[in-house]
Design an enzyme around this catalytic site. Sequence first.
Site, mmCIF file in Angstrom:
data_model
loop_
_atom_site.group_PDB
_atom_site.id
_atom_site.type_symbol
_atom_site.label_atom_id
_atom_site.label_comp_id
_atom_site.label_asym_id
_atom_site.label_seq_id
_atom_site.Cartn_x
_atom_site.Cartn_y
_atom_site.Cartn_z
ATOM 1 N N PRO A 1 -3.684 2.604 -4.425
ATOM 2 C CA PRO A 1 -3.378 2.172 -3.056
ATOM 3 C C PRO A 1 -4.627 1.612 -2.375
ATOM 4 O O PRO A 1 -5.673 2.265 -2.334
ATOM 5 C CB PRO A 1 -2.903 3.465 -2.377
ATOM 6 C CG PRO A 1 -2.449 4.344 -3.504
ATOM 7 C CD PRO A 1 -3.360 4.032 -4.647
ATOM 8 N N ASP B 1 -6.148 1.355 0.543
ATOM 9 C CA ASP B 1 -6.262 1.805 1.926
ATOM 10 C C ASP B 1 -7.655 1.467 2.452
ATOM 11 O O ASP B 1 -8.453 0.783 1.806
ATOM 12 C CB ASP B 1 -5.968 3.305 2.022
ATOM 13 C CG ASP B 1 -7.038 4.158 1.360
ATOM 14 O OD1 ASP B 1 -7.943 3.596 0.705
ATOM 15 O OD2 ASP B 1 -6.978 5.387 1.492
ATOM 16 N N LYS C 1 0.828 -1.206 0.000
ATOM 17 C CA LYS C 1 0.000 0.000 0.000
ATOM 18 C C LYS C 1 0.861 1.254 0.000
ATOM 19 O O LYS C 1 0.626 2.191 -0.766
ATOM 20 C CB LYS C 1 -0.948 -0.018 1.185
ATOM 21 C CG LYS C 1 -1.878 1.189 1.256
ATOM 22 C CD LYS C 1 -1.383 2.195 2.282
ATOM 23 C CE LYS C 1 -2.336 3.364 2.440
ATOM 24 N NZ LYS C 1 -1.865 4.337 3.442
ATOM 25 N N PHE D 1 -11.404 8.537 -2.985
ATOM 26 C CA PHE D 1 -10.879 8.626 -1.612
ATOM 27 C C PHE D 1 -11.267 9.950 -0.968
ATOM 28 O O PHE D 1 -11.812 9.987 0.138
ATOM 29 C CB PHE D 1 -9.359 8.473 -1.632
ATOM 30 C CG PHE D 1 -8.689 8.770 -0.312
ATOM 31 C CD1 PHE D 1 -8.538 7.779 0.642
ATOM 32 C CD2 PHE D 1 -8.211 10.046 -0.028
ATOM 33 C CE1 PHE D 1 -7.925 8.058 1.867
ATOM 34 C CE2 PHE D 1 -7.606 10.335 1.182
ATOM 35 C CZ PHE D 1 -7.467 9.330 2.137
#
Length: 332
Positions: A279, A281, A262, A324
């Site tokens: 990524p 997350d 990540k 995000f």
Amino acid sequence: MGSEPPEPGADDGATSAAAIDGGSLERGTIDLADVVGPFDLQSTLESGQTYLWDRADGAMYDDLGAHGGERWYRTVVPPIDGVSGERIAARVRQVGGVEDGVLEWEATTDATSVLTHLLRLDDDLESILAATPDLPVVERAIEAYPGMRLVRDPPFPCLISFICSAQMRVSRIHGMQRRLAATYGDALEVAGETYHAFPRPDQLAAASEEGLRDLSLGYRAPYVERTARMVAEGEAHPRDAATLAYEPAREHLTRFVGVGDKVADCVCLFSLDHLEAVPLDTWIRSVIADRFPECDRGTYDGTSRAIRDRFGGEYAGYVQTYVFHHLRSGGE
């Protein structure tokens, strides 16, 4: 980009040693009408991509849904291969709209090329957004934050920032990087203001684990010190991954202490021009669980490939960043 939940509060670090530079600031503007596609400075710098800028009013990352502001942001930029051969202290703000406004800058030298590089003003955002998949959550995110772009941070500071990001809110990650700069970086006195440069690898490598823990790095302290030592001693450098294809680049970055897939993906995306990186997350994993469960393949590699395809492939990292910021800011 950070992970939730937060950790307990942290104390401020000490101020760095004496100033090393003096002088005045040059001034200029960048006309956003000359940039392909919209641009919004605040959402670009306060969306969890970068922790190397600070707001003059001290309110960096205070607003979850940051966009459209006209505040001054400042940073110290190390030399960048092919862009600038010197360290630059700069500050910038946006005045006007995302299509027809201007970026006003003040810096120790002409900052146009450096800001273009760091803020990805050279991206064709119109074409990138046109290539995004027809997904409701993506459409809502892009509509909420018009003009948000990815950043292109210097590799070493980016790497250290995201080593510090595990289980941290973005405001806490930012505070850590400011304390590292104030404690171990150089202080530049320019036009009556003090700019703190992010520490060089040798400066962080010379820091003690205890000293880093005093800045509330916790278990990340030895990771930061050992990774800085690897770079300072020439064992490896994150910029080397820029010459590799995306997945080999991610694997290359995991050689650094405290770097898993990540964190490596964050460095690939926000520093090394691998715009397909996504990524995985907390927020993106929740998106996968709630909206795209078929993309969960049980491994990081498999899930990463599946969600990259779902997010459009070549510019999947752009999609990830919009989603995000939108979800972290309370969007649905």
